[in-house]
Design a protein around this motif. Structure first.
Motif, PDB file in Angstrom:
ATOM      1  N   GLU A  18       0.821  -1.208   0.000  1.00  0.00           N
ATOM      2  CA  GLU A  18       0.000   0.000   0.000  1.00  0.00           C
ATOM      3  C   GLU A  18       0.855   1.258   0.000  1.00  0.00           C
ATOM      4  OE1 GLU A  18      -3.866  -2.057   2.163  1.00  0.00           O
ATOM      5  OE2 GLU A  18      -2.881  -0.368   3.148  1.00  0.00           O
ATOM      6  N   LEU A  19       2.125   1.106   0.332  1.00  0.00           N
ATOM      7  CA  LEU A  19       3.095   2.179   0.111  1.00  0.00           C
ATOM      8  C   LEU A  19       3.850   1.954  -1.191  1.00  0.00           C
ATOM      9  CD1 LEU A  19       4.884   4.627   0.759  1.00  0.00           C
ATOM     10  CD2 LEU A  19       6.339   3.095   2.105  1.00  0.00           C
ATOM     11  N   VAL A  20       4.421   0.769  -1.344  1.00  0.00           N
ATOM     12  CA  VAL A  20       5.334   0.516  -2.454  1.00  0.00           C
ATOM     13  C   VAL A  20       4.625   0.575  -3.807  1.00  0.00           C
ATOM     14  CG1 VAL A  20       7.004  -1.114  -3.424  1.00  0.00           C
ATOM     15  CG2 VAL A  20       6.842  -0.829  -0.948  1.00  0.00           C
ATOM     16  N   GLU A  44       7.782   0.553   9.678  1.00  0.00           N
ATOM     17  CA  GLU A  44       8.157  -0.770   9.170  1.00  0.00           C
ATOM     18  C   GLU A  44       6.938  -1.453   8.562  1.00  0.00           C
ATOM     19  OE1 GLU A  44      10.679  -3.164  11.918  1.00  0.00           O
ATOM     20  OE2 GLU A  44      10.299  -1.510  13.311  1.00  0.00           O
ATOM     21  N   ALA A  45       7.191  -2.271   7.543  1.00  0.00           N
ATOM     22  CA  ALA A  45       6.107  -3.023   6.915  1.00  0.00           C
ATOM     23  C   ALA A  45       5.630  -4.138   7.836  1.00  0.00           C
ATOM     24  CB  ALA A  45       6.573  -3.603   5.586  1.00  0.00           C
ATOM     25  N   VAL A  72       8.186  -5.267  -1.717  1.00  0.00           N
ATOM     26  CA  VAL A  72       8.241  -4.738  -0.350  1.00  0.00           C
ATOM     27  C   VAL A  72       9.583  -5.050   0.293  1.00  0.00           C
ATOM     28  CG1 VAL A  72       7.231  -4.899   1.958  1.00  0.00           C
ATOM     29  CG2 VAL A  72       5.735  -4.808  -0.061  1.00  0.00           C
ATOM     30  N   LYS A  73      10.059  -6.266   0.135  1.00  0.00           N
ATOM     31  CA  LYS A  73      11.367  -6.638   0.691  1.00  0.00           C
ATOM     32  C   LYS A  73      12.480  -5.793   0.076  1.00  0.00           C
ATOM     33  CE  LYS A  73      10.244 -11.481   1.772  1.00  0.00           C
ATOM     34  NZ  LYS A  73      10.483 -12.889   1.393  1.00  0.00           N
ATOM     35  N   SER A 255      -3.501  -1.306  -4.886  1.00  0.00           N
ATOM     36  CA  SER A 255      -2.320  -0.456  -4.732  1.00  0.00           C
ATOM     37  C   SER A 255      -1.805   0.120  -6.043  1.00  0.00           C
ATOM     38  CB  SER A 255      -1.216  -1.231  -4.023  1.00  0.00           C
ATOM     39  OG  SER A 255      -1.626  -1.620  -2.732  1.00  0.00           O
ATOM     40  N   PHE A 256      -1.716  -0.706  -7.085  1.00  0.00           N
ATOM     41  CA  PHE A 256      -1.161  -0.227  -8.351  1.00  0.00           C
ATOM     42  C   PHE A 256      -2.155   0.674  -9.088  1.00  0.00           C
ATOM     43  CE2 PHE A 256       1.139  -4.257  -7.584  1.00  0.00           C
ATOM     44  CZ  PHE A 256       2.424  -3.735  -7.487  1.00  0.00           C
TER      45      PHE A 256
END
Length: 275
Positions: A18-20, A44-45, A72-73, A255-256
């Motif tokens: 949702e951020l990335v 932090e995720a 995300v990683k 998200s995208f």
């Protein structure tokens, strides 16, 4: 126009994609995203957001795709979140009404806030409110977050929010008028069908509060009033709504698309989408 976006993140865990997701779309369009947390601690995720074996109880399926986990990683490994602003040092705190010399403190609060709001809306082109369970603790009912939202709203600048990042829009109200800024608007957000029965947890604490402490769908439905509309779009894979200046997204699956429409609002003047 500034090419910088301000992203607000919880210190109790954000949902990675949702951020990335929107971050990737914004950066591809040439925007720089900078970060802010309530007390200046690193965000932090949430672990389930990069765990491809995690089964979401309401949906009964794995919701973290291999692509999302990888993204995300990779983002977490960049240490981008080591650089962040401390909201408590940027936005003044509204004084208690019981404090000594209240009126002078109240006047100073408004005076300092006006400067801070002007600085933010001059430096940044838009605001991004990231979701996950963490915002329930330190974002949703945070007066400083509300004042940042109001800064962008007063200047009719884009405000993007996803999942539980949408909740602060209900409570961000001019202190004197106290009316919902989303009244009459079309919005989406976490629908009741997606709510947990148990297991709403957070980083940096052992707290499990069971179900969410509020039903976001009901809050949004009431806040928009009869002139507006909450769109849950349950059964549809995604739900992204643009009713300018708001860009709202239901959950991680959006998200995208959320990022794409955020860019469309910024670059192409999009005012309405999804309804």
């Amino acid at each position: 126009m500034s090419k910088k976006i301000l992203a607000i993140l919880s210190e109790y865990g954000y949902w990675g994609i949702e951020l990335v997701g929107p971050l990737t779309k914004l950066e591809e369009a040439g925007y720089t995203v900078e970060f802010m947390t309530p007390k200046g601690k690193k965000a932090e995720a949430l672990p389930p957001s990069y765990d491809t074996t995690y089964v979401d109880p309401p949906l009964g399926t794995c919701v973290t795709t291999p692509l999302a986990a990888e993204m995300v990683k990779a983002f977490e490994a960049t240490n981008r979140l080591e650089e962040r602003k401390n909201m408590s040092e940027v936005i003044p705190e509204r004084p208690y009404f019981s404090s000594s010399d209240f009126l002078r403190k109240f006047e100073k609060y408004f005076s300092d806030l006006k400067i801070a709001q002007e600085d933010l809306t001059t430096e940044y082109a838009a605001l991004l409110l990231v979701g996950g369970s963490g915002p329930i603790i330190d974002i949703v009912n945070n007066q400083r977050v509300h004042d940042i939202i109001l800064a962008f709203h007063k200047k009719d600048m884009p405000i993007g929010a996803i999942c539980y990042g949408v909740a602060p829009l209900v409570f961000a109200r001019d202190f004197n008028e106290r009316r919902s800024i989303i009244k009459g608007k079309h919005v989406t957000g976490h629908c009741i069908e997606y709510d947990y029965h148990d297991g709403t947890g957070f980083l940096n604490t052992d707290l499990n509060i069971g179900p969410p402490p509020y039903v976001l769908e009901y809050l949004l439905s009431d806040a928009v009033g009869p002139e507006g509309q909450y769109h849950g779009n349950f059964g549809k894979e995604t739900s992204v709504i643009v009713d300018y200046p708001f860009i709202t997204a239901r959950s991680l699956q959006c998200s995208f698309e959320f990022g794409d429409q955020f860019v469309n609002v910024l670059d192409n003047g999009l005012k309405r989408y999804g309804w």
